[in-house]
Motif scaffolding. Structure first.
Motif, PDB file in Angstrom:
ATOM      1  N   LYS A 132       0.783  -1.172  -0.009  1.00  0.00           N
ATOM      2  CA  LYS A 132      -0.115  -0.016   0.007  1.00  0.00           C
ATOM      3  C   LYS A 132       0.836   1.270  -0.215  1.00  0.00           C
ATOM      4  CE  LYS A 132      -3.705  -2.481   2.393  1.00  0.00           C
ATOM      5  NZ  LYS A 132      -4.421  -2.709   3.732  1.00  0.00           N
ATOM      6  N   ARG A 133       2.036   1.076   0.866  1.00  0.00           N
ATOM      7  CA  ARG A 133       3.033   2.337   0.663  1.00  0.00           C
ATOM      8  C   ARG A 133       3.591   2.725  -0.745  1.00  0.00           C
ATOM      9  NH1 ARG A 133       7.026   1.916   5.459  1.00  0.00           N
ATOM     10  NH2 ARG A 133       7.597   4.071   4.582  1.00  0.00           N
TER      11      ARG A 133
ATOM     12  N   TYR B 244       3.276   5.712  -3.146  1.00  0.00           N
ATOM     13  CA  TYR B 244       4.492   6.315  -3.635  1.00  0.00           C
ATOM     14  C   TYR B 244       4.581   6.500  -5.335  1.00  0.00           C
ATOM     15  CZ  TYR B 244       9.684   6.826  -3.391  1.00  0.00           C
ATOM     16  OH  TYR B 244      11.060   7.271  -3.395  1.00  0.00           O
ATOM     17  N   ARG B 245       4.060   5.467  -5.745  1.00  0.00           N
ATOM     18  CA  ARG B 245       4.184   5.325  -7.296  1.00  0.00           C
ATOM     19  C   ARG B 245       3.123   6.321  -7.904  1.00  0.00           C
ATOM     20  NH1 ARG B 245       4.917  -0.291  -6.401  1.00  0.00           N
ATOM     21  NH2 ARG B 245       2.644  -0.508  -6.601  1.00  0.00           N
TER      22      ARG B 245
ATOM     23  N   SER C  45      11.737  10.472 -11.320  1.00  0.00           N
ATOM     24  CA  SER C  45      10.608  11.043 -11.079  1.00  0.00           C
ATOM     25  C   SER C  45      10.894  12.275 -10.575  1.00  0.00           C
ATOM     26  CB  SER C  45       9.349  10.225 -10.259  1.00  0.00           C
ATOM     27  OG  SER C  45       8.593  11.059  -9.656  1.00  0.00           O
ATOM     28  N   PRO C  46       9.988  13.525 -11.005  1.00  0.00           N
ATOM     29  CA  PRO C  46      10.113  14.716 -10.694  1.00  0.00           C
ATOM     30  C   PRO C  46       9.581  14.880  -9.178  1.00  0.00           C
ATOM     31  CG  PRO C  46       8.284  14.841 -11.904  1.00  0.00           C
ATOM     32  CD  PRO C  46       8.814  13.273 -12.242  1.00  0.00           C
ATOM     33  N   LYS C  47       8.947  13.945  -8.693  1.00  0.00           N
ATOM     34  CA  LYS C  47       8.456  13.846  -7.412  1.00  0.00           C
ATOM     35  C   LYS C  47       9.540  13.224  -6.199  1.00  0.00           C
ATOM     36  CE  LYS C  47       4.139  15.755  -7.709  1.00  0.00           C
ATOM     37  NZ  LYS C  47       3.793  16.938  -6.738  1.00  0.00           N
ATOM     38  N   ARG C  48      10.507  12.558  -6.838  1.00  0.00           N
ATOM     39  CA  ARG C  48      11.701  11.998  -6.084  1.00  0.00           C
ATOM     40  C   ARG C  48      13.008  13.241  -6.105  1.00  0.00           C
ATOM     41  NH1 ARG C  48       7.669  10.037  -5.723  1.00  0.00           N
ATOM     42  NH2 ARG C  48       7.100   7.639  -6.694  1.00  0.00           N
ATOM     43  N   HIS C  49      13.113  13.361  -5.087  1.00  0.00           N
ATOM     44  CA  HIS C  49      14.192  14.402  -4.535  1.00  0.00           C
ATOM     45  C   HIS C  49      15.309  13.364  -3.751  1.00  0.00           C
ATOM     46  CE1 HIS C  49      11.364  17.557  -5.994  1.00  0.00           C
ATOM     47  NE2 HIS C  49      10.439  16.814  -5.093  1.00  0.00           N
ATOM     48  N   ARG C  50      16.368  12.873  -4.255  1.00  0.00           N
ATOM     49  CA  ARG C  50      17.166  11.950  -3.771  1.00  0.00           C
ATOM     50  C   ARG C  50      18.648  12.528  -3.739  1.00  0.00           C
ATOM     51  NH1 ARG C  50      14.811   6.457  -6.507  1.00  0.00           N
ATOM     52  NH2 ARG C  50      13.048   6.243  -5.307  1.00  0.00           N
TER      53      ARG C  50
END
Length: 259
Positions: free
Chosen positions: A134-135, A139-140, A186-191
């Motif tokens: 579910k997490r 996330y996806r 992904s533009p939502k991932r800032h790693r």
């Protein structure tokens, strides 16, 4: 955290040598270090503060609570918070050891449960995989921003199959790395990778404004705005000290971390 409250508490509670020896034993530090922390609580690590809080009832601050929580309870709480920030297009700020479990392959999770929990792994596996699924779905969905500092030293252990990752086959580790590389676009991932050994582990959730810290089986949750803000400030300070600065830097490190 209110250092004045902590200092006053330590002065009143640890007023004898016996009490100091007890505190040192509880915190797993030397007596000399315990005296230093009593005089300068700002030098105290969060782990030491947590252990003293549990043993002596140290008042961390209004809006902070600690308690023992098993791995299932922790996973459920994180799912709840991620559901909230997903619904509100919020953000989380996470320090990972060594990477985000939201991207973790189920076969990796199974291997690590066996490594970490031994015979208990079979009892935990079903519900852990369900919650993690579910997490991962949230996330996806890319409905919230995830700011992530990964422990570069821990990631190198994973990449090279060392320590708790030694039993994971190389082909499975390679498959996991491919997932990380793909999702990093992904533009939502800032790693970012941080490679010094002093990296703490905590997470902040922008809305409803919660900071979580987990040290072994102790779960700390902070909800006071000033405390959550202090964690966010710490995150940003660590971000400025990260080894990688750009998305390309992160990907290059993920492909070839140091030995």
């Amino acid at each position: 955290m209110d250092l004045t409250v902590i200092k006053d508490f330590l002065k009143a509670r640890l007023s004898t040598r016996e009490a100091m020896e007890e505190a040192a034993a509880v915190a797993g530090i030397s007596l000399a270090t315990a005296y230093r922390y009593k005089s300068n609580p700002e030098a105290m690590s969060l782990g030491v503060l947590t252990r003293l809080s549990e043993h002596f009832g140290l008042p961390l601050a209004n809006g902070a609570a600690w308690g023992r929580m098993d791995v299932l309870g922790s996973e459920r709480r994180r799912l709840s918070l991620e559901t909230t920030i997903s619904a509100q297009a919020g953000a989380r700020f996470m320090i990972m050891a060594p990477y985000t479990v939201n991207d973790e392959l189920a076969d990796i999770t199974r291997e690590l449960l066996r490594a970490d929990y031994g015979t208990r792994a079979a009892q935990l596996e079903g519900e852990i995989l369900s919650i993690r699924g579910k997490r991962a779905e949230l996330y996806r969905s890319e409905t919230y921003d995830s700011w992530e500092i990964w422990n570069g030293l821990g990631y190198a252990d994973f990449f090279h199959g060392r320590g708790r990752f030694a039993a994971i086959p190389e082909d499975l580790r390679r498959a996991q790395i491919d997932v990380f590389l793909t999702s990093s676009a992904s533009p939502k991932r800032h790693r970012y990778f941080y490679t010094a050994p002093d990296l703490p582990t905590f997470g902040c959730y922008s809305d409803p404004g919660v900071a979580l810290v987990r040290i072994e089986d102790i779960h700390l949750e902070f909800q006071a705005p000033t405390l959550v803000s202090s964690f966010e400030d710490t995150f940003n300070e660590l971000l400025n000290r990260c080894e990688t600065k750009t998305r390309d830097d992160f990907v290059d490190f993920a492909k070839t971390p140091p030995h």
